[in-house]
Design a protein around this motif. Sequence first.
Motif, short mmCIF file in Angstrom:
data_model
loop_
_atom_site.label_atom_id
_atom_site.label_comp_id
_atom_site.label_asym_id
_atom_site.label_seq_id
_atom_site.Cartn_x
_atom_site.Cartn_y
_atom_site.Cartn_z
N UNK A 8 0.81 -1.22 0.00
CA UNK A 8 0.00 0.00 0.00
C UNK A 8 0.84 1.27 0.00
N UNK A 9 2.17 1.11 0.08
CA UNK A 9 3.02 2.30 0.04
C UNK A 9 2.69 3.24 -1.12
N UNK A 10 2.61 2.76 -2.34
CA UNK A 10 2.32 3.70 -3.42
C UNK A 10 1.03 4.48 -3.19
N UNK A 11 0.02 3.81 -2.66
CA UNK A 11 -1.25 4.49 -2.39
C UNK A 11 -1.02 5.61 -1.38
N UNK A 12 -0.34 5.25 -0.31
CA UNK A 12 -0.11 6.21 0.75
C UNK A 12 0.72 7.40 0.26
N UNK A 13 1.73 7.11 -0.51
CA UNK A 13 2.59 8.18 -1.01
C UNK A 13 1.82 9.06 -1.99
N UNK A 14 0.97 8.44 -2.79
CA UNK A 14 0.17 9.22 -3.74
C UNK A 14 -0.78 10.15 -2.99
N UNK A 15 -1.44 9.63 -1.98
CA UNK A 15 -2.37 10.45 -1.19
C UNK A 15 -1.61 11.56 -0.48
N UNK A 16 -0.47 11.19 0.06
CA UNK A 16 0.36 12.18 0.74
C UNK A 16 0.77 13.30 -0.21
#
Lengths: 148, 148
Positions: free
Chosen positions: B84-92
């Motif tokens: 889920x890192x990419x999701x989190x980084x994208x949202x961030x």
Amino acid sequence: MENCTIARAMEILGERWTLVVLREVFNGVRRFDDMRVRTGIPRQVLTNRLAMLVEQGVLRREPYREPGSRLRHEYRLTGKGLDLWPVLVAVLGWGDRYLADPEGSPLAVTHRDCGAEVRAALRCAEGHEVTDPRDVLPRPGPGARRRV
Amino acid sequence: MENCTIARAMEILGERWTLVVLREVFNGVRRFDDMRVRTGIPRQVLTNRLAMLVEQGVLRREPYREPGSRLRHEYRLTGKGLDLWPVLVAVLGWGDRYLADPEGSPLAVTHRDCGAEVRAALRCAEGHEVTDPRDVLPRPGPGARRRV
DNA sequence: AGGCTAGGTCTGATTGACAGACTCAGCAAC
DNA sequence: GTTGCTGAGTCTGTCAATCAGACCTAGCCT
């Protein structure tokens, strides 16, 4: 952590249907009833979501008129909305990997120029591709407040 | 659109606090009370979120024991969770751009090797960087069902 | 005049969020 | 050995959101 940007973003994106609505808009579906039928979102909820997204500046409400029809409105992405593509693609990628039916994802995103599939990737400002999530280090940013 | 993977993903990720919890875990915060104090999430909600995330296989509950203390549990990311890192980084990234306080984001993510900031980027399978969201074309995927 | 359609509102039942108080097990200090 | 502390909860009551289903409305078409 009141100034956490993830929490703020999730206040907008985290409303269970918001990303589904946005997926439709990215897909080119811009009309209320099309969205409703395609997604099965209750009218009231869709009304609220759209109003919220307009208020937040993610969508804008534009009048249009088809010949022989009265004036209506459609919903279009603003710049702020278009910038949600990476989020949507990242969620899609994760969902496809872990939650898809055996026959695969119902939606693919492709590059306009070459037709190849588009995915969300992590990369650092130096241009390195980050493949292992463990290579990413979270640190306090400029707006961090010291907790007591 | 019952097999839409975005909707399915959002059923997990879209619960207003889920990503905030995950951000904490990615940040190295693994204990119930630490999360509660840092985020201000009501106990009950945090209990529910954690249980849901464990049930979904995003987190796992691991026993640990500190000297002079009794057995406790901490929450750690599974492989599914790490992805889920990419999701989190994208949202961030999106939140930082549009919702941050003037002084900036409270959280930065950096590349372990070079220390440079990490961002979510879109790229296609051919290796092209996708900069303009309009260059991305959504299309039906293999699991698409024809609507009537 | 009557019907159709897009885009809603209104209503009532169920579910979820939230705050605040209470519980419970084990260690520790008195 | 009773009192207190701590981490990780549960219980309870209130208030907001979701959802399904029926109703409404403006403009066009017949």
